[in-house]
Motif scaffolding. Structure first.
Motif, PDB file in Angstrom:
ATOM      1  N   PHE A   1       0.686  -1.138  -0.028  1.00 55.15           N
ATOM      2  CA  PHE A   1      -0.103  -0.051  -0.003  1.00 55.15           C
ATOM      3  C   PHE A   1       0.854   1.281  -0.228  1.00 55.15           C
ATOM      4  N   ASN A   2       1.905   1.345  -0.968  1.00 54.21           N
ATOM      5  CA  ASN A   2       2.769   2.310  -0.901  1.00 54.21           C
ATOM      6  C   ASN A   2       2.062   3.633  -1.296  1.00 54.21           C
ATOM      7  N   ASP A   3       1.115   3.580  -2.287  1.00 58.37           N
ATOM      8  CA  ASP A   3       0.629   4.650  -2.948  1.00 58.37           C
ATOM      9  C   ASP A   3      -0.776   5.270  -2.008  1.00 58.37           C
ATOM     10  N   ILE A   4      -0.944   4.701  -1.010  1.00 56.17           N
ATOM     11  CA  ILE A   4      -2.088   5.296  -0.055  1.00 56.17           C
ATOM     12  C   ILE A   4      -1.549   6.270   0.755  1.00 56.17           C
ATOM     13  N   GLY A   5      -1.926   7.323   0.864  1.00 56.74           N
ATOM     14  CA  GLY A   5      -1.583   8.602   1.752  1.00 56.74           C
ATOM     15  C   GLY A   5      -2.345   8.375   2.981  1.00 56.74           C
TER      16      GLY A   5
ATOM     17  N   GLU B   1      -6.006   9.263   2.739  1.00 56.00           N
ATOM     18  CA  GLU B   1      -6.815   8.186   2.261  1.00 56.00           C
ATOM     19  C   GLU B   1      -6.964   6.846   3.265  1.00 56.00           C
TER      20      GLU B   1
END
Length: 143
Positions: free
Chosen positions: A2-6, A9
């Motif tokens: 989940f590297n692209d979840i800030g 979010e």
């Protein structure tokens, strides 16, 4: 994973999970999800071990990540045994292109010059001397 979840979010997902499942059922849902993920990982590792066992001892260093074409090509190009760095350093693209251009235009090629002595490096700060090329006169009626 989940590297692209800030962070915003992530907070939104947690709030939605609490609203959908409720605070009573949420711990049970989290346990079920983590148990399922753990089983999938165990199944995946077991399948990898079975494949390695079936391939035999000559493939003991086999990595499944090497099946990715980018990883495979990168690994093969970084291989020192092939001698690609020496080939790359010994190849002078400008000289080769000049020879091809001279051959196309029917000019005599210059005798080959020795390779640069600075460890195979080309000095890119020098501006190449371009010979003056005379083009035949343009005839508008011929086109």
């Amino acid at each position: 994973m989940f590297n692209d979840i800030g962070p915003l979010e992530l907070v939104t997902l947690i709030v939605l999970a609490v609203l959908v499942f409720g605070p009573d059922k949420l711990p049970k849902v989290i346990q079920d999800v983590t148990r399922t993920i753990r089983k999938i990982r165990e199944f995946s590792e077991g399948a990898k071990q079975d494949i390695r066992k079936e391939l035999g001892p000559e493939f003991k260093d086999f990595e499944f990540e090497d099946l990715n074409p980018k990883t495979f090509i990168r690994k093969q190009l970084d291989n020192e045994e092939l001698g690609l760095k020496e080939i790359r350093n010994g190849f002078d693209l400008k000289k080769e292109m000049a020879e091809v251009t001279d051959a196309v235009h029917g000019r005599e090629t210059e005798p080959p010059t020795p390779a640069p002595s600075a460890g195979g490096r080309i000095d890119m700060t020098k501006k190449p001397v371009t010979p003056r090329v005379e083009h035949p006169p343009y005839d508008a009626d011929a086109t």
